[in-house]
Scaffold this motif. Sequence first.
Motif, PDB file in Angstrom:
ATOM      1  N   SER A 291      56.897 -25.840   4.390  1.00 53.87           N
ATOM      2  CA  SER A 291      57.597 -25.066   3.360  1.00 53.87           C
ATOM      3  C   SER A 291      56.853 -23.756   3.153  1.00 53.87           C
ATOM      4  CB  SER A 291      57.664 -25.847   2.047  1.00 53.87           C
ATOM      5  OG  SER A 291      58.330 -25.103   1.048  1.00 53.87           O
ATOM      6  N   ALA A 292      57.337 -22.682   3.762  1.00 58.43           N
ATOM      7  CA  ALA A 292      56.705 -21.369   3.621  1.00 58.43           C
ATOM      8  C   ALA A 292      56.854 -20.896   2.179  1.00 58.43           C
ATOM      9  CB  ALA A 292      57.335 -20.371   4.577  1.00 58.43           C
ATOM     10  N   ALA A 293      55.724 -20.574   1.540  1.00 58.68           N
ATOM     11  CA  ALA A 293      55.761 -20.303   0.106  1.00 58.68           C
ATOM     12  C   ALA A 293      55.382 -18.886  -0.273  1.00 58.68           C
ATOM     13  CB  ALA A 293      54.830 -21.283  -0.624  1.00 58.68           C
ATOM     14  N   GLN A 294      54.489 -18.246   0.497  1.00 54.61           N
ATOM     15  CA  GLN A 294      53.973 -16.948   0.047  1.00 54.61           C
ATOM     16  C   GLN A 294      53.457 -16.155   1.230  1.00 54.61           C
ATOM     17  OE1 GLN A 294      50.213 -17.197  -1.780  1.00 54.61           O
ATOM     18  NE2 GLN A 294      50.155 -15.077  -2.476  1.00 54.61           N
ATOM     19  N   VAL A 295      53.694 -14.843   1.201  1.00 49.08           N
ATOM     20  CA  VAL A 295      53.154 -13.949   2.218  1.00 49.08           C
ATOM     21  C   VAL A 295      52.049 -13.106   1.584  1.00 49.08           C
ATOM     22  CG1 VAL A 295      54.965 -12.221   1.790  1.00 49.08           C
ATOM     23  CG2 VAL A 295      53.659 -12.146   3.910  1.00 49.08           C
ATOM     24  N   VAL A 296      50.925 -12.975   2.280  1.00 53.35           N
ATOM     25  CA  VAL A 296      49.773 -12.200   1.805  1.00 53.35           C
ATOM     26  C   VAL A 296      49.436 -11.163   2.859  1.00 53.35           C
ATOM     27  CG1 VAL A 296      47.346 -12.273   1.097  1.00 53.35           C
ATOM     28  CG2 VAL A 296      48.873 -14.172   0.525  1.00 53.35           C
ATOM     29  N   ARG A 297      49.407  -9.885   2.471  1.00 55.67           N
ATOM     30  CA  ARG A 297      49.098  -8.837   3.436  1.00 55.67           C
ATOM     31  C   ARG A 297      47.592  -8.596   3.486  1.00 55.67           C
ATOM     32  NH1 ARG A 297      51.197  -5.817  -0.974  1.00 55.67           N
ATOM     33  NH2 ARG A 297      49.688  -4.301  -1.805  1.00 55.67           N
ATOM     34  N   LEU A 298      47.107  -8.312   4.680  1.00 55.71           N
ATOM     35  CA  LEU A 298      45.702  -8.027   4.916  1.00 55.71           C
ATOM     36  C   LEU A 298      45.572  -6.621   5.485  1.00 55.71           C
ATOM     37  CD1 LEU A 298      44.787 -11.437   6.596  1.00 55.71           C
ATOM     38  CD2 LEU A 298      44.588 -10.839   4.180  1.00 55.71           C
ATOM     39  N   SER A 299      44.351  -6.159   5.699  1.00 59.12           N
ATOM     40  CA  SER A 299      44.157  -4.834   6.269  1.00 59.12           C
ATOM     41  C   SER A 299      44.741  -4.778   7.669  1.00 59.12           C
ATOM     42  CB  SER A 299      42.660  -4.504   6.315  1.00 59.12           C
ATOM     43  OG  SER A 299      41.964  -5.436   7.124  1.00 59.12           O
ATOM     44  N   GLY A 300      45.233  -3.610   8.050  1.00 62.66           N
ATOM     45  CA  GLY A 300      45.822  -3.437   9.363  1.00 62.66           C
ATOM     46  C   GLY A 300      47.200  -4.031   9.499  1.00 62.66           C
ATOM     47  N   ASP A 301      47.814  -4.428   8.383  1.00 62.43           N
ATOM     48  CA  ASP A 301      49.169  -4.992   8.356  1.00 62.43           C
ATOM     49  C   ASP A 301      49.271  -6.350   9.026  1.00 62.43           C
ATOM     50  OD1 ASP A 301      50.098  -2.940   6.841  1.00 62.43           O
ATOM     51  OD2 ASP A 301      51.028  -1.834   8.488  1.00 62.43           O
ATOM     52  N   THR A 302      48.133  -7.024   9.217  1.00 64.60           N
ATOM     53  CA  THR A 302      48.172  -8.453   9.513  1.00 64.60           C
ATOM     54  C   THR A 302      48.556  -9.182   8.237  1.00 64.60           C
ATOM     55  OG1 THR A 302      46.504  -8.311  11.249  1.00 64.60           O
ATOM     56  CG2 THR A 302      46.744 -10.439  10.176  1.00 64.60           C
ATOM     57  N   ILE A 303      49.252 -10.282   8.370  1.00 60.36           N
ATOM     58  CA  ILE A 303      49.631 -11.081   7.205  1.00 60.36           C
ATOM     59  C   ILE A 303      49.257 -12.539   7.464  1.00 60.36           C
ATOM     60  CG2 ILE A 303      51.590  -9.568   6.665  1.00 60.36           C
ATOM     61  CD1 ILE A 303      53.390 -11.943   7.673  1.00 60.36           C
ATOM     62  N   PHE A 304      49.168 -13.308   6.375  1.00 60.52           N
ATOM     63  CA  PHE A 304      49.218 -14.757   6.539  1.00 60.52           C
ATOM     64  C   PHE A 304      50.218 -15.310   5.545  1.00 60.52           C
ATOM     65  CE2 PHE A 304      45.580 -14.734   3.446  1.00 60.52           C
ATOM     66  CZ  PHE A 304      46.054 -15.642   2.510  1.00 60.52           C
ATOM     67  N   VAL A 305      50.788 -16.459   5.906  1.00 62.39           N
ATOM     68  CA  VAL A 305      51.792 -17.125   5.092  1.00 62.39           C
ATOM     69  C   VAL A 305      51.223 -18.454   4.642  1.00 62.39           C
ATOM     70  CG1 VAL A 305      54.129 -18.080   5.026  1.00 62.39           C
ATOM     71  CG2 VAL A 305      53.668 -15.990   6.322  1.00 62.39           C
ATOM     72  N   GLN A 306      51.274 -18.700   3.349  1.00 57.15           N
ATOM     73  CA  GLN A 306      50.810 -19.980   2.819  1.00 57.15           C
ATOM     74  C   GLN A 306      51.902 -21.032   2.998  1.00 57.15           C
ATOM     75  OE1 GLN A 306      50.945 -21.421  -1.340  1.00 57.15           O
ATOM     76  NE2 GLN A 306      48.752 -20.936  -1.388  1.00 57.15           N
ATOM     77  N   ASP A 307      51.537 -22.151   3.619  1.00 59.79           N
ATOM     78  CA  ASP A 307      52.445 -23.278   3.811  1.00 59.79           C
ATOM     79  C   ASP A 307      52.078 -24.369   2.815  1.00 59.79           C
ATOM     80  OD1 ASP A 307      54.465 -24.799   4.891  1.00 59.79           O
ATOM     81  OD2 ASP A 307      53.266 -25.553   6.564  1.00 59.79           O
ATOM     82  N   GLN A 308      53.048 -24.869   2.088  1.00 57.78           N
ATOM     83  CA  GLN A 308      52.803 -25.928   1.118  1.00 57.78           C
ATOM     84  C   GLN A 308      53.470 -27.214   1.575  1.00 57.78           C
ATOM     85  OE1 GLN A 308      53.758 -24.804  -2.900  1.00 57.78           O
ATOM     86  NE2 GLN A 308      52.213 -23.201  -2.990  1.00 57.78           N
ATOM     87  N   PRO A 309      52.994 -28.389   1.141  1.00 58.74           N
ATOM     88  CA  PRO A 309      51.919 -28.585   0.153  1.00 58.74           C
ATOM     89  C   PRO A 309      50.515 -28.607   0.735  1.00 58.74           C
ATOM     90  CG  PRO A 309      52.857 -30.701   0.711  1.00 58.74           C
ATOM     91  CD  PRO A 309      53.638 -29.671   1.497  1.00 58.74           C
ATOM     92  N   ALA A 310      50.370 -28.436   2.044  1.00 60.91           N
ATOM     93  CA  ALA A 310      49.049 -28.565   2.668  1.00 60.91           C
ATOM     94  C   ALA A 310      48.126 -27.384   2.403  1.00 60.91           C
ATOM     95  CB  ALA A 310      49.206 -28.750   4.173  1.00 60.91           C
ATOM     96  N   ILE A 311      48.668 -26.257   1.901  1.00 60.81           N
ATOM     97  CA  ILE A 311      47.916 -25.033   1.642  1.00 60.81           C
ATOM     98  C   ILE A 311      47.311 -24.491   2.940  1.00 60.81           C
ATOM     99  CG2 ILE A 311      46.499 -23.876  -0.105  1.00 60.81           C
ATOM    100  CD1 ILE A 311      46.189 -26.497  -1.544  1.00 60.81           C
ATOM    101  N   ASP A 312      48.012 -24.668   4.058  1.00 60.03           N
ATOM    102  CA  ASP A 312      47.588 -24.077   5.319  1.00 60.03           C
ATOM    103  C   ASP A 312      47.985 -22.607   5.351  1.00 60.03           C
ATOM    104  OD1 ASP A 312      46.616 -26.520   6.134  1.00 60.03           O
ATOM    105  OD2 ASP A 312      48.437 -27.076   7.217  1.00 60.03           O
ATOM    106  N   HIS A 313      47.258 -21.807   6.134  1.00 65.96           N
ATOM    107  CA  HIS A 313      47.542 -20.384   6.280  1.00 65.96           C
ATOM    108  C   HIS A 313      47.894 -20.101   7.737  1.00 65.96           C
ATOM    109  CE1 HIS A 313      44.913 -19.282   2.530  1.00 65.96           C
ATOM    110  NE2 HIS A 313      46.060 -19.832   2.215  1.00 65.96           N
ATOM    111  N   LEU A 314      49.040 -19.475   7.963  1.00 72.15           N
ATOM    112  CA  LEU A 314      49.477 -19.113   9.303  1.00 72.15           C
ATOM    113  C   LEU A 314      49.453 -17.599   9.423  1.00 72.15           C
ATOM    114  CD1 LEU A 314      50.729 -22.018   8.696  1.00 72.15           C
ATOM    115  CD2 LEU A 314      52.348 -21.478  10.522  1.00 72.15           C
ATOM    116  N   TYR A 315      48.719 -17.071  10.411  1.00 73.36           N
ATOM    117  CA  TYR A 315      48.470 -15.640  10.548  1.00 73.36           C
ATOM    118  C   TYR A 315      49.393 -15.028  11.602  1.00 73.36           C
ATOM    119  CZ  TYR A 315      44.218 -16.167   7.766  1.00 73.36           C
ATOM    120  OH  TYR A 315      43.329 -16.411   6.748  1.00 73.36           O
ATOM    121  N   TYR A 316      49.897 -13.817  11.284  1.00 74.32           N
ATOM    122  CA  TYR A 316      50.723 -13.033  12.203  1.00 74.32           C
ATOM    123  C   TYR A 316      50.148 -11.626  12.279  1.00 74.32           C
ATOM    124  CZ  TYR A 316      54.162 -16.775  11.647  1.00 74.32           C
ATOM    125  OH  TYR A 316      54.793 -17.992  11.625  1.00 74.32           O
TER     126      TYR A 316
END
Length: 436
Positions: A136-161
């Motif tokens: 369940s993709a819950a949140q997108v977080v932007r990082l420097s250089g326009d890399t992002i990660f997406v928080q997956d719930q309920p495991a609180i895993d982070h998937l980076y793009y």
Amino acid sequence: MEAPVAIRPWLRNPPLVLVALLTLTAGGSCSRDTQQARPPFILSDSAGVAIIDNHLAAWTETTAWRRSEDPVLRIGEVEADDPGVLFARIESVTRLSDGRIVVIEGQSSEVRWFDSAGRHLATRGGQGGGPGEFNSAAQVVRLSGDTIFVQDQPAIDHLYYGPDLTFIREESLDRARYADLGPWAPCVGPSMADGSFITCRHVEPDAQIFRPGLSRGYFRLVRVTRPVDSIYDLGILGGIEQWRIEVSGQACRQRVPSPVCLRATLHPFYSSGHYAIGGIPPRVAIVLNPEYSIEVWTLDGRLERVVRRHGARRKPSERERTEADAQVSRWAAGDEALLNRFLAEMEVPDSIPAAYDLKLGAEGDIWVLREGTLQSQPEALYDVFDASGRFLGEMRFPRGFRVREVGVDYVLGVRRDEFDVPFVEMYSLDRRPHVS
């Protein structure tokens, strides 16, 4: 209703070491006598926690921030050949440094990229167990250089793009170590750029929450570092107020064995706590409700300031009361006897809650949604405070709009139309003084 938590003594009677009266020009329609009698003032206690009591707006016609009259960007369609522009539930949205927009479509757990003009570029993810897929993709977080990660719930895993939209890696949370730090309440919140995230603990036993009458759970917000090696206690968050009545027979739908069977409903005027993360360096802001009092915490668990606004809460109009009763009727529909009991027994607040939502802007500014959740309220009304906690003034948006991200020169949000279809909208924001 008095919260069943310990109230800090200095909040009742602050041991003041500084009282600074600010002679700010007030906006709005207050008279000169009112302005002189009730100026804004700042209090600071001996522990170094600033208490900012606001009575008047600081914005003038010259200094008030302005937004564009119409959205400068709108993403979404009601009908289209490209499924990438069709949304059912927008969970999260952010703007990258090059102007691209990243949207999490909650129903499909997809990550969608759009260019600065709103054209759909690509879709990644989706529900599944493969690389780059989500529970369940819950949140997108932007990082420097326009890399992002997406928080997956309920495991609180982070998937980076990466900025080129390619899937980089998945970072799993050490669930066993996280569980050992518990017990946790089921309220996992957003992640931050450093990988840490917000969760919470119960403040009171469940047995005290589930009782007839007006009840509300309270939680302690906690920040957990990504390696799960440090935790930081933050402020108290109030849950949603509910009215519960004792029932029996067919009206009892309780799955958990208990000597008392309760049914619950909400009311649009009941309070709910809200919190937000934002600013540089990041802060966590919490509004408990129904009081108009906002706590601002550092990420290492230090209460930095308390921001209040006086005279903002108001009694609901007759039209708002009628609409609120209609909502209760829909929530308790299907059992006329039960509905009549709710309408007859439940206690209804005599004023609208102080806050329906809360956001922190890029510069630490605080945005409080005060009106706009009812159809009888024609606009979404936000109170805006600067990073120091000074009340600046009000900013209005079309009905159905909710602020999701405030940049230096833009306000990004989600607006639902009359058919409850969500769209991404962005307004330009001008913070500079101007001459009319």
